[in-house]
Write an enzyme that holds these catalytic residues in place. Structure first.
Site, short mmCIF file in Angstrom:
data_model
loop_
_atom_site.label_atom_id
_atom_site.label_comp_id
_atom_site.label_asym_id
_atom_site.label_seq_id
_atom_site.Cartn_x
_atom_site.Cartn_y
_atom_site.Cartn_z
N SER A 22 -1.16 87.62 -66.35
CA SER A 22 0.20 86.68 -65.30
C SER A 22 -0.30 85.22 -65.14
O SER A 22 -1.30 85.33 -64.37
CB SER A 22 1.07 87.67 -64.65
N CYS A 23 0.90 84.40 -65.34
CA CYS A 23 0.87 82.84 -65.14
C CYS A 23 2.02 82.42 -65.27
O CYS A 23 2.58 82.93 -66.17
CB CYS A 23 -0.45 82.05 -65.92
#
Length: 293
Positions: free
Chosen positions: A114-115
């Protein structure tokens, strides 16, 4: 239950010398988890503690939080030609009134990297699903006890001794007592098996306990710890940035690079007692101690 290990013939080469030998390998097989007959998720796992794995997965996904919410877990008939059981399909029955999860959502959302925006969405999702606060517990653990956890975890890994190919997750008290340990080819499965054991034995939330994992500290593992009410997690390797962010958000203590007498405390440092660790026989009275790293 399916096999945990298998034996295979291999060609071993050491310093240019070839030899035939038999090697022990850890088994990796798919497990399909069904909820009241409907497919929910498929995970690659090491057979063993499958009921705990399914129960822990449901806790991590926010579906259940009490053992009474699960009325039955059973193996389904296998898909082999002779109709024998493969032990690779489980069906979980929920108690009346327990809402079913929205299966239209991506089941592996938490497991993906995730980012940016998706990272924020992940944090928000866990925040809304977490049932127990972990920031106001009374857990405290001294450094000598904390640094001894990796060795205690390793000593209890029976299948790892034969294969060298398994992750482990152990649940400890503040005094360093091992409450339970689970092994699996997937680190997330090992934690789910541990959380599922706690659910099925009526131990949730896991207040005043420490989760010790054999690998790195990912966002997903911190999420699973928070969902189980675990206030402290330690790993022998590195955490990810989002794992630290989530631990800080939850008020959890997150320790990484726990090896030998060293560690990094990334969040919740108030739970780590430094007095005994900073006592040095050669230090003169009144001389300030160097900062612990």
């Amino acid at each position: 239950m399916g096999r945990v290990t298998v034996r295979e013939r291999v060609l071993r080469i050491r310093e240019g010398v070839e030899a035939e030998r038999v090697d022990t390998l850890v088994v990796e097989e798919p497990l399909e988890i069904r909820l009241d007959g409907s497919p929910l998720s498929i995970t690659m796992r090491t057979p063993g503690s499958d009921f705990d794995l399914a129960a822990g997965f449901l806790v991590s996904e926010g579906v259940v939080s009490e053992g009474s919410q699960v009325t039955a877990i059973r193996y389904c008939a296998g898909a082999t030609e002779d109709g024998s059981n493969t032990y690779n399909v489980l069906d979980v029955s929920l108690a009346p009134g327990v809402p079913l999860p929205d299966t239209s959502l991506e089941r592996n959302f938490y497991t993906s990297s995730s980012c940016g925006l998706c990272g924020k969405a992940s944090l928000d999702a866990v925040r809304t699903k977490a049932r127990w606060p972990v920031a106001d517990d009374g857990l405290r653990i001294d450094v000598p006890t904390l640094t001894g956890l990796p060795d205690r975890l390793r000593e209890a890994q029976r299948v790892f001794d034969r294969t060298g190919g398994l992750h482990a997750a152990g649940l400890f008290t503040a005094a360093g007592e091992l409450l339970a340990l689970r092994e699996d080819v997937g680190r997330h499965n090992a934690v789910d098996k541990l959380v599922g054991w706690a659910l099925r034995s009526g131990r949730l939330p896991l207040r005043e306990t420490v989760l010790m994992v054999s690998g790195r500290a990912s966002f997903e593992l911190v999420q699973k710890a928070w969902m189980a009410g675990i206030p402290m997690m330690a790993a022998v390797s590195a955490p990810s940035s989002l794992a630290v962010e989530l631990a800080t958000e939850a008020g959890m203590t997150l320790v990484g690079f726990l090896r030998g007498s060293s560690m990094n405390v990334y969040s919740g440092r108030n739970r780590v007692l430094l007095e005994r660790a900073l006592t040095a026989p050669s230090a003169a009275p009144g001389v300030p101690r160097p900062p612990h790293r």
